[in-house]
Design a protein around this motif. Structure first.
Motif, PDB file in Angstrom:
ATOM      1  N   VAL A  96      19.501 -48.761  59.622  1.00  0.00           N
ATOM      2  CA  VAL A  96      19.761 -47.319  59.681  1.00  0.00           C
ATOM      3  C   VAL A  96      18.862 -46.662  60.736  1.00  0.00           C
ATOM      4  N   THR A  97      17.611 -47.067  60.771  1.00  0.00           N
ATOM      5  CA  THR A  97      16.670 -46.526  61.750  1.00  0.00           C
ATOM      6  C   THR A  97      17.132 -46.836  63.168  1.00  0.00           C
ATOM      7  N   LYS A  98      17.553 -48.067  63.406  1.00  0.00           N
ATOM      8  CA  LYS A  98      18.032 -48.452  64.739  1.00  0.00           C
ATOM      9  C   LYS A  98      19.295 -47.679  65.117  1.00  0.00           C
ATOM     10  N   THR A  99      20.183 -47.506  64.175  1.00  0.00           N
ATOM     11  CA  THR A  99      21.409 -46.749  64.430  1.00  0.00           C
ATOM     12  C   THR A  99      21.087 -45.309  64.778  1.00  0.00           C
ATOM     13  N   PHE A 100      20.175 -44.702  64.018  1.00  0.00           N
ATOM     14  CA  PHE A 100      19.792 -43.315  64.284  1.00  0.00           C
ATOM     15  C   PHE A 100      19.132 -43.194  65.657  1.00  0.00           C
ATOM     16  N   ALA A 101      18.322 -44.167  66.011  1.00  0.00           N
ATOM     17  CA  ALA A 101      17.611 -44.139  67.293  1.00  0.00           C
ATOM     18  C   ALA A 101      18.569 -44.163  68.480  1.00  0.00           C
ATOM     19  N   THR A 102      19.718 -44.811  68.316  1.00  0.00           N
ATOM     20  CA  THR A 102      20.670 -44.938  69.422  1.00  0.00           C
ATOM     21  C   THR A 102      21.822 -43.939  69.342  1.00  0.00           C
ATOM     22  N   SER A 103      21.801 -43.091  68.323  1.00  0.00           N
ATOM     23  CA  SER A 103      22.881 -42.109  68.178  1.00  0.00           C
ATOM     24  C   SER A 103      22.591 -40.873  69.019  1.00  0.00           C
ATOM     25  N   LEU A 104      23.632 -40.109  69.272  1.00  0.00           N
ATOM     26  CA  LEU A 104      23.473 -38.857  70.008  1.00  0.00           C
ATOM     27  C   LEU A 104      22.754 -37.844  69.127  1.00  0.00           C
TER      28      LEU A 104
ATOM     29  N   ALA B 226      17.579 -30.450  69.856  1.00  0.00           N
ATOM     30  CA  ALA B 226      18.194 -31.587  69.167  1.00  0.00           C
ATOM     31  C   ALA B 226      17.441 -32.882  69.464  1.00  0.00           C
ATOM     32  N   GLU B 227      17.085 -33.087  70.720  1.00  0.00           N
ATOM     33  CA  GLU B 227      16.368 -34.309  71.101  1.00  0.00           C
ATOM     34  C   GLU B 227      14.972 -34.350  70.483  1.00  0.00           C
ATOM     35  N   ASP B 228      14.274 -33.237  70.510  1.00  0.00           N
ATOM     36  CA  ASP B 228      12.928 -33.177  69.938  1.00  0.00           C
ATOM     37  C   ASP B 228      12.953 -33.485  68.446  1.00  0.00           C
ATOM     38  N   ASN B 229      13.944 -32.951  67.759  1.00  0.00           N
ATOM     39  CA  ASN B 229      14.017 -33.177  66.324  1.00  0.00           C
ATOM     40  C   ASN B 229      14.496 -34.585  65.982  1.00  0.00           C
ATOM     41  N   GLN B 230      15.316 -35.155  66.832  1.00  0.00           N
ATOM     42  CA  GLN B 230      15.703 -36.548  66.625  1.00  0.00           C
ATOM     43  C   GLN B 230      14.468 -37.447  66.776  1.00  0.00           C
ATOM     44  N   LYS B 231      13.635 -37.159  67.759  1.00  0.00           N
ATOM     45  CA  LYS B 231      12.395 -37.933  67.950  1.00  0.00           C
ATOM     46  C   LYS B 231      11.468 -37.779  66.753  1.00  0.00           C
ATOM     47  N   LEU B 232      11.372 -36.564  66.227  1.00  0.00           N
ATOM     48  CA  LEU B 232      10.534 -36.329  65.056  1.00  0.00           C
ATOM     49  C   LEU B 232      11.047 -37.116  63.854  1.00  0.00           C
ATOM     50  N   MET B 233      12.343 -37.035  63.605  1.00  0.00           N
ATOM     51  CA  MET B 233      12.923 -37.787  62.496  1.00  0.00           C
ATOM     52  C   MET B 233      12.713 -39.281  62.711  1.00  0.00           C
ATOM     53  N   LEU B 234      12.900 -39.731  63.921  1.00  0.00           N
ATOM     54  CA  LEU B 234      12.719 -41.149  64.217  1.00  0.00           C
ATOM     55  C   LEU B 234      11.272 -41.578  63.959  1.00  0.00           C
ATOM     56  N   SER B 235      10.323 -40.713  64.244  1.00  0.00           N
ATOM     57  CA  SER B 235       8.928 -41.063  63.952  1.00  0.00           C
ATOM     58  C   SER B 235       8.726 -41.238  62.445  1.00  0.00           C
ATOM     59  N   TYR B 236       9.345 -40.377  61.648  1.00  0.00           N
ATOM     60  CA  TYR B 236       9.261 -40.519  60.186  1.00  0.00           C
ATOM     61  C   TYR B 236       9.934 -41.817  59.736  1.00  0.00           C
ATOM     62  N   LEU B 237      11.108 -42.084  60.280  1.00  0.00           N
ATOM     63  CA  LEU B 237      11.834 -43.304  59.922  1.00  0.00           C
ATOM     64  C   LEU B 237      11.006 -44.544  60.265  1.00  0.00           C
ATOM     65  N   ASN B 238      10.368 -44.543  61.410  1.00  0.00           N
ATOM     66  CA  ASN B 238       9.574 -45.700  61.823  1.00  0.00           C
ATOM     67  C   ASN B 238       8.354 -45.915  60.929  1.00  0.00           C
ATOM     68  N   ILE B 239       7.706 -44.833  60.541  1.00  0.00           N
ATOM     69  CA  ILE B 239       6.560 -44.944  59.623  1.00  0.00           C
ATOM     70  C   ILE B 239       7.009 -45.586  58.311  1.00  0.00           C
ATOM     71  N   LEU B 240       8.104 -45.092  57.781  1.00  0.00           N
ATOM     72  CA  LEU B 240       8.600 -45.600  56.499  1.00  0.00           C
ATOM     73  C   LEU B 240       9.164 -47.010  56.622  1.00  0.00           C
ATOM     74  N   ASP B 241       9.824 -47.296  57.736  1.00  0.00           N
ATOM     75  CA  ASP B 241      10.388 -48.629  57.951  1.00  0.00           C
ATOM     76  C   ASP B 241       9.278 -49.680  57.997  1.00  0.00           C
ATOM     77  N   GLU B 242       8.220 -49.369  58.691  1.00  0.00           N
ATOM     78  CA  GLU B 242       7.099 -50.306  58.780  1.00  0.00           C
ATOM     79  C   GLU B 242       6.540 -50.615  57.391  1.00  0.00           C
ATOM     80  N   ALA B 243       6.392 -49.578  56.580  1.00  0.00           N
ATOM     81  CA  ALA B 243       5.866 -49.768  55.227  1.00  0.00           C
ATOM     82  C   ALA B 243       6.842 -50.557  54.351  1.00  0.00           C
ATOM     83  N   LEU B 244       8.123 -50.236  54.443  1.00  0.00           N
ATOM     84  CA  LEU B 244       9.116 -50.956  53.644  1.00  0.00           C
ATOM     85  C   LEU B 244       9.157 -52.439  54.011  1.00  0.00           C
TER      86      LEU B 244
END
Length: 109
Positions: free
Chosen positions: A6-14, A65-83
């Motif tokens: 999901v994180t990878k998909t979000f990272a490559t989405s518009l 939109a881009e700034d907020n996608q980056k912010l969300m992606l940073s949250y996703l990456n933090i959580l993905d690493e922990a999971l």
């Protein structure tokens, strides 16, 4: 689908609300599939839901939109690493980190 996928998909989405709709749906599915980590998925579900509610009918700048996608992606990456560590303490610390970072942000979600 895993959280990493999901994180990878979000990272490559518009950047835009469609990406957050898909993210929200994926988090809802993961809550059902992996209930022991439901709090992680629910946090991201809430962020995605709020973003869609606030911005789906509004025109936002591409930069916003881009700034907020980056912010969300940073949250996703933090959580993905922990999971990926599969350690309850790491997941708990990651959740706290994301919540604290969110609290110190502009709170666009």
């Amino acid at each position: 689908m895993t959280f990493s996928e999901v994180t990878k998909t979000f990272a490559t989405s518009l950047p835009g609300t469609d990406s957050y709709v898909k993210l929200r749906k994926a988090m809802r599915a993961l809550i059902q599939e992996d209930p022991k980590n439901a709090s992680v998925y629910f946090l991201i579900f809430g962020f995605a839901r709020t973003y869609v509610m606030l911005y789906e009918d509004q025109e936002v700048s591409p930069q916003f939109a881009e700034d907020n996608q980056k912010l969300m992606l940073s949250y996703l990456n933090i959580l993905d690493e922990a999971l990926n560590k599969q350690d309850a303490q790491s997941i708990y610390q990651a959740l706290n980190k994301v919540v604290n970072e969110y609290e110190n942000s502009k709170k666009v979600f």
